[in-house]
Design an enzyme around this catalytic site. Sequence first.
Site, PDB file in Angstrom:
ATOM      1  N   HIS A  78       0.843  -1.205   0.000  1.00  0.00           N
ATOM      2  CA  HIS A  78       0.000   0.000   0.000  1.00  0.00           C
ATOM      3  C   HIS A  78       0.877   1.253   0.000  1.00  0.00           C
ATOM      4  O   HIS A  78       0.645   2.185  -0.780  1.00  0.00           O
ATOM      5  CB  HIS A  78      -0.921  -0.039   1.227  1.00  0.00           C
ATOM      6  CG  HIS A  78      -1.755   1.174   1.419  1.00  0.00           C
ATOM      7  ND1 HIS A  78      -3.036   1.279   0.919  1.00  0.00           N
ATOM      8  CD2 HIS A  78      -1.499   2.349   2.053  1.00  0.00           C
ATOM      9  CE1 HIS A  78      -3.525   2.467   1.245  1.00  0.00           C
ATOM     10  NE2 HIS A  78      -2.611   3.129   1.934  1.00  0.00           N
ATOM     11  N   GLU A  79       1.880   1.280   0.855  1.00  0.00           N
ATOM     12  CA  GLU A  79       2.762   2.446   0.941  1.00  0.00           C
ATOM     13  C   GLU A  79       3.626   2.604  -0.314  1.00  0.00           C
ATOM     14  O   GLU A  79       3.834   3.716  -0.796  1.00  0.00           O
ATOM     15  CB  GLU A  79       3.628   2.377   2.199  1.00  0.00           C
ATOM     16  CG  GLU A  79       2.850   2.398   3.500  1.00  0.00           C
ATOM     17  CD  GLU A  79       1.892   3.579   3.633  1.00  0.00           C
ATOM     18  OE1 GLU A  79       2.182   4.655   3.100  1.00  0.00           O
ATOM     19  OE2 GLU A  79       0.850   3.407   4.286  1.00  0.00           O
ATOM     20  N   HIS A  82       1.531   4.251  -2.912  1.00  0.00           N
ATOM     21  CA  HIS A  82       1.465   5.711  -2.738  1.00  0.00           C
ATOM     22  C   HIS A  82       2.687   6.380  -3.370  1.00  0.00           C
ATOM     23  O   HIS A  82       2.566   7.398  -4.049  1.00  0.00           O
ATOM     24  CB  HIS A  82       1.412   6.085  -1.256  1.00  0.00           C
ATOM     25  CG  HIS A  82       0.057   6.016  -0.641  1.00  0.00           C
ATOM     26  ND1 HIS A  82      -1.045   6.650  -1.154  1.00  0.00           N
ATOM     27  CD2 HIS A  82      -0.373   5.396   0.492  1.00  0.00           C
ATOM     28  CE1 HIS A  82      -2.093   6.421  -0.390  1.00  0.00           C
ATOM     29  NE2 HIS A  82      -1.712   5.652   0.618  1.00  0.00           N
ATOM     30  N   GLU A 153      -6.414   6.723  -1.369  1.00  0.00           N
ATOM     31  CA  GLU A 153      -6.283   5.577  -0.466  1.00  0.00           C
ATOM     32  C   GLU A 153      -6.865   4.312  -1.104  1.00  0.00           C
ATOM     33  O   GLU A 153      -6.252   3.243  -1.050  1.00  0.00           O
ATOM     34  CB  GLU A 153      -6.964   5.849   0.878  1.00  0.00           C
ATOM     35  CG  GLU A 153      -6.231   6.850   1.750  1.00  0.00           C
ATOM     36  CD  GLU A 153      -4.836   6.383   2.141  1.00  0.00           C
ATOM     37  OE1 GLU A 153      -4.618   5.180   2.378  1.00  0.00           O
ATOM     38  OE2 GLU A 153      -3.943   7.241   2.206  1.00  0.00           O
TER      39      GLU A 153
END
Length: 173
Positions: A78-79, A82, A153
């Site tokens: 997930h990071e 980003h 997100e």
Amino acid sequence: LRMYRARKLQPFESWRIHEVTRELSVKAGLELVPDLYYIPSRVMNAFSVGSPSRAAIALTDGILRSLNWRDLTGVLAHEVSHIAHNDLKIMGLADTLSRFTHLLSHAGIFMLVLYLPFIILTGRTFSLTAILILTFAPTLSLFLQLALSRTREYDADLNAVKLTGDPAGLASA
């Protein structure tokens, strides 16, 4: 990172986390692997900072102790997502535009109050629409910024699943 008293995680301390981050970074198309940082906090949190050319991922003690490897891989993916999609730059731009809207709105309201006696004495009219825009523009820009944040997100979640191939791991985290 300084504000959270983060310290850089060395590969010998957490070689497995470094290896997973490297693999995810390659899959995401990042040229450089983000640096990893440890934050001494029991709160479960992870976040990324920087840009694709110079990025870092911070992990709290709480998240490292609470999640299993499958869940932690989902969080790291997930990071990394980003970072790969430059979300930090996009959200920074959105924040700047929101603050600018706030500034212009407050300046407009100040000028309206300052010139109100002149408007009343000369019998001129003023636009109710303009007053409503001045009043509600900051709130509207904040809502748009929050909507953009939520969208980024969800996109990071979707891309994390594509990187790991494990939707249940991310959902579990």
